[in-house]
Motif scaffolding. Structure first.
Motif, mmCIF file in Angstrom:
data_model
loop_
_atom_site.group_PDB
_atom_site.id
_atom_site.type_symbol
_atom_site.label_atom_id
_atom_site.label_comp_id
_atom_site.label_asym_id
_atom_site.label_seq_id
_atom_site.Cartn_x
_atom_site.Cartn_y
_atom_site.Cartn_z
ATOM 1 N N VAL A 94 0.835 -1.190 0.000
ATOM 2 C CA VAL A 94 0.000 0.000 0.000
ATOM 3 C C VAL A 94 0.876 1.249 0.000
ATOM 4 C CG1 VAL A 94 -1.611 1.369 1.389
ATOM 5 C CG2 VAL A 94 -2.014 -1.075 1.074
ATOM 6 N N ASN A 95 1.900 1.257 0.845
ATOM 7 C CA ASN A 95 2.765 2.432 0.948
ATOM 8 C C ASN A 95 3.517 2.707 -0.356
ATOM 9 O OD1 ASN A 95 2.077 3.067 3.584
ATOM 10 N ND2 ASN A 95 3.754 1.885 4.485
ATOM 11 N N MET A 96 3.901 1.672 -1.059
ATOM 12 C CA MET A 96 4.599 1.848 -2.331
ATOM 13 C C MET A 96 3.696 2.525 -3.351
ATOM 14 S SD MET A 96 6.550 -1.846 -2.506
ATOM 15 C CE MET A 96 7.140 -1.646 -4.182
ATOM 16 N N VAL A 97 2.431 2.108 -3.395
ATOM 17 C CA VAL A 97 1.475 2.706 -4.328
ATOM 18 C C VAL A 97 1.218 4.163 -3.954
ATOM 19 C CG1 VAL A 97 -0.876 2.613 -5.241
ATOM 20 C CG2 VAL A 97 0.386 0.491 -4.818
ATOM 21 N N CYS A 98 1.051 4.421 -2.662
ATOM 22 C CA CYS A 98 0.807 5.790 -2.192
ATOM 23 C C CYS A 98 1.956 6.706 -2.588
ATOM 24 C CB CYS A 98 0.636 5.814 -0.680
ATOM 25 S SG CYS A 98 -0.862 5.026 -0.078
ATOM 26 N N LYS A 99 3.178 6.222 -2.427
ATOM 27 C CA LYS A 99 4.357 7.049 -2.691
ATOM 28 C C LYS A 99 4.484 7.372 -4.164
ATOM 29 C CE LYS A 99 9.369 7.237 -1.952
ATOM 30 N NZ LYS A 99 10.544 6.528 -1.382
ATOM 31 N N LEU A 100 4.255 6.401 -5.040
ATOM 32 C CA LEU A 100 4.468 6.620 -6.465
ATOM 33 C C LEU A 100 3.298 7.341 -7.114
ATOM 34 C CD1 LEU A 100 6.208 6.208 -8.954
ATOM 35 C CD2 LEU A 100 5.042 4.035 -9.339
ATOM 36 N N ILE A 101 2.071 6.902 -6.825
ATOM 37 C CA ILE A 101 0.907 7.444 -7.526
ATOM 38 C C ILE A 101 0.301 8.640 -6.818
ATOM 39 C CG2 ILE A 101 -1.399 6.877 -8.399
ATOM 40 C CD1 ILE A 101 -0.533 4.029 -8.724
ATOM 41 N N GLY A 102 0.448 8.697 -5.485
ATOM 42 C CA GLY A 102 -0.127 9.810 -4.747
ATOM 43 C C GLY A 102 -1.524 9.543 -4.221
ATOM 44 N N MET A 103 -1.996 8.295 -4.319
ATOM 45 C CA MET A 103 -3.295 7.940 -3.753
ATOM 46 C C MET A 103 -3.181 7.860 -2.241
ATOM 47 S SD MET A 103 -4.204 4.906 -6.497
ATOM 48 C CE MET A 103 -5.553 4.233 -5.514
ATOM 49 N N ASP A 104 -4.298 8.108 -1.533
ATOM 50 C CA ASP A 104 -4.266 7.959 -0.081
ATOM 51 C C ASP A 104 -4.418 6.489 0.281
ATOM 52 O OD1 ASP A 104 -7.236 7.341 0.692
ATOM 53 O OD2 ASP A 104 -7.376 9.048 -0.665
ATOM 54 N N LYS A 105 -4.044 6.160 1.520
ATOM 55 C CA LYS A 105 -4.018 4.753 1.932
ATOM 56 C C LYS A 105 -5.393 4.093 1.867
ATOM 57 C CE LYS A 105 0.104 4.799 4.867
ATOM 58 N NZ LYS A 105 0.660 4.486 6.205
ATOM 59 N N GLY A 106 -6.424 4.864 2.206
ATOM 60 C CA GLY A 106 -7.766 4.303 2.162
ATOM 61 C C GLY A 106 -8.163 3.895 0.757
ATOM 62 N N SER A 107 -7.845 4.750 -0.220
ATOM 63 C CA SER A 107 -8.180 4.454 -1.616
ATOM 64 C C SER A 107 -7.407 3.244 -2.122
ATOM 65 C CB SER A 107 -7.866 5.669 -2.494
ATOM 66 O OG SER A 107 -8.680 6.767 -2.159
ATOM 67 N N VAL A 108 -6.132 3.154 -1.738
ATOM 68 C CA VAL A 108 -5.320 2.020 -2.179
ATOM 69 C C VAL A 108 -5.835 0.726 -1.564
ATOM 70 C CG1 VAL A 108 -3.013 1.005 -2.243
ATOM 71 C CG2 VAL A 108 -3.292 3.470 -2.483
ATOM 72 N N LEU A 182 8.699 18.034 -6.790
ATOM 73 C CA LEU A 182 7.517 18.240 -5.950
ATOM 74 C C LEU A 182 7.826 18.321 -4.453
ATOM 75 C CD1 LEU A 182 4.834 16.043 -7.734
ATOM 76 C CD2 LEU A 182 4.897 18.538 -7.581
ATOM 77 N N PRO A 183 8.723 17.483 -3.911
ATOM 78 C CA PRO A 183 9.044 17.635 -2.483
ATOM 79 C C PRO A 183 9.547 19.028 -2.130
ATOM 80 C CG PRO A 183 9.845 15.524 -3.291
ATOM 81 C CD PRO A 183 9.398 16.301 -4.493
ATOM 82 N N ASN A 184 10.298 19.654 -3.037
ATOM 83 C CA ASN A 184 10.784 21.009 -2.780
ATOM 84 C C ASN A 184 9.642 22.016 -2.748
ATOM 85 O OD1 ASN A 184 13.508 20.267 -2.662
ATOM 86 N ND2 ASN A 184 13.732 20.393 -4.886
ATOM 87 N N VAL A 185 8.613 21.763 -3.567
ATOM 88 C CA VAL A 185 7.441 22.639 -3.569
ATOM 89 C C VAL A 185 6.762 22.603 -2.201
ATOM 90 C CG1 VAL A 185 5.163 23.062 -4.580
ATOM 91 C CG2 VAL A 185 7.070 22.371 -6.050
ATOM 92 N N GLU A 186 6.607 21.402 -1.645
ATOM 93 C CA GLU A 186 5.941 21.283 -0.344
ATOM 94 C C GLU A 186 6.777 21.915 0.765
ATOM 95 O OE1 GLU A 186 2.912 20.514 -0.369
ATOM 96 O OE2 GLU A 186 3.058 19.985 -2.483
ATOM 97 N N LYS A 187 8.099 21.725 0.705
ATOM 98 C CA LYS A 187 8.973 22.346 1.716
ATOM 99 C C LYS A 187 8.892 23.869 1.634
ATOM 100 C CE LYS A 187 12.393 18.587 1.843
ATOM 101 N NZ LYS A 187 13.799 18.209 1.512
ATOM 102 N N ALA A 188 8.915 24.395 0.407
ATOM 103 C CA ALA A 188 8.861 25.842 0.220
ATOM 104 C C ALA A 188 7.514 26.400 0.668
ATOM 105 C CB ALA A 188 9.110 26.193 -1.247
ATOM 106 N N THR A 189 6.451 25.636 0.456
ATOM 107 C CA THR A 189 5.121 26.070 0.881
ATOM 108 C C THR A 189 5.060 26.225 2.391
ATOM 109 O OG1 THR A 189 4.090 24.957 -1.007
ATOM 110 C CG2 THR A 189 2.661 25.498 0.867
#
Length: 204
Positions: A94-108, A182-189
C-alpha cells in the motif's frame, strides 16, 4: 514516436484559451524570465499558471480513461494504475502505491480489495514485518493489464501527436524533472506559510 498524419492542432482548446509563453525581454532567456501568473485584476492569469493546466490536462485525461476502462474492461482508473505498477514490480505494498501514484491509503486499500475480489492479485506477508502485506499480480491480472495496455498507449500516442519526436522526448524529460521537484514545492510552501502566515496577501 512518429508524428501522426492529421495530428492534433496546437491551437487553443475549444472553450478556453491556450497557455501562451511569456514575452521575451531583450537579452533575457526564457529560463531567466519566469512566468508571472498575476493579471491586472489581481487574480491569477490561468494562461501563465502552470498548476492549472497540469490539473486541467490530468483531470480530463483521467476522466476519459476512466470512462473507457470501466465501460469496456470493467475496471476503474485506480485499478489500472495499480495494474501498471504490478506489471513492472514483482510485488507492491500500500505504501509503495501511495508514494508513487499519490493515492491515499484508504483508496489504495479499497483498490486492493476490489482487485483481490476480481482475482487480479494475491497477497503475501512481509517475513520481516507481519503488518505489511504485498500484492502480487495473478495471470488474470496480467491478462487484464495486457488488454488495457494497447488503448492506453494509443491515448498517449494521440496526446503527443501534436509534438515532434524530439519535442515529445523533451516534454517527458521535463515532466520527470518537475515531478522530482515536488518535495521542494511542499517544503517551500511550509516555509512560506511559516514566514508570511497562512493569510498573507502579496501587494502589487
Amino acid at each position: 514516436m512518429a508524428k501522426a498524419k492529421g495530428s492534433v492542432s496546437t491551437a487553443a482548446p475549444t472553450g478556453g484559451r491556450g497557455m501562451r509563453a511569456p514575452r521575451k525581454r531583450a537579452g533575457v532567456t526564457p529560463v531567466q524570465q519566469p512566468l508571472v501568473p498575476e493579471n491586472p485584476t489581481g487574480g491569477i492569469d490561468l494562461e501563465q499558471y502552470v498548476p492549472a493546466y497540469l490539473t486541467f490536462t490530468a483531470t480530463k485525461l483521467a476522466s476519459g480513461a476512466a470512462a473507457v476502462y470501466r465501460k469496456y474492461y470493467g475496471v476503474g482508473i485506480e485499478v489500472w494504475r495499480v495494474l501498471v505498477m504490478l506489471a513492472l514490480e514483482e510485488k507492491v505494498s500500500v505504501n509503495m502505491v501511495c508514494k508513487l501514484i499519490g493515492m491515499d491509503k484508504g483508496s489504495v486499500s479499497r483498490c486492493f480489495k476490489t482487485m483481490y475480489e476480481k482475482g487480479f492479485i494475491t497477497f503475501s506477508v512481509d517475513p520481516d514485518d507481519g503488518r505489511v502485506r504485498y500484492a502480487t499480480l495473478t495471470p488474470a491480472g496480467r491478462a487484464k493489464h495486457d488488454e488495457i495496455k494497447a488503448v492506453a498507449l494509443e491515448r498517449q500516442r494521440v496526446l503527443l501527436s501534436c509534438l515532434s519526436d524530439a519535442e515529445a522526448q523533451t516534454f517527458m524529460g521535463l515532466l520527470l524533472r518537475v515531478h522530482a521537484n515536488l518535495p521542494n514545492v511542499e517544503k517551500a510552501t511550509q516555509a512560506y506559510i511559516k514566514e508570511k502566515g497562512p493569510k498573507a496577501i502579496t501587494s502589487t
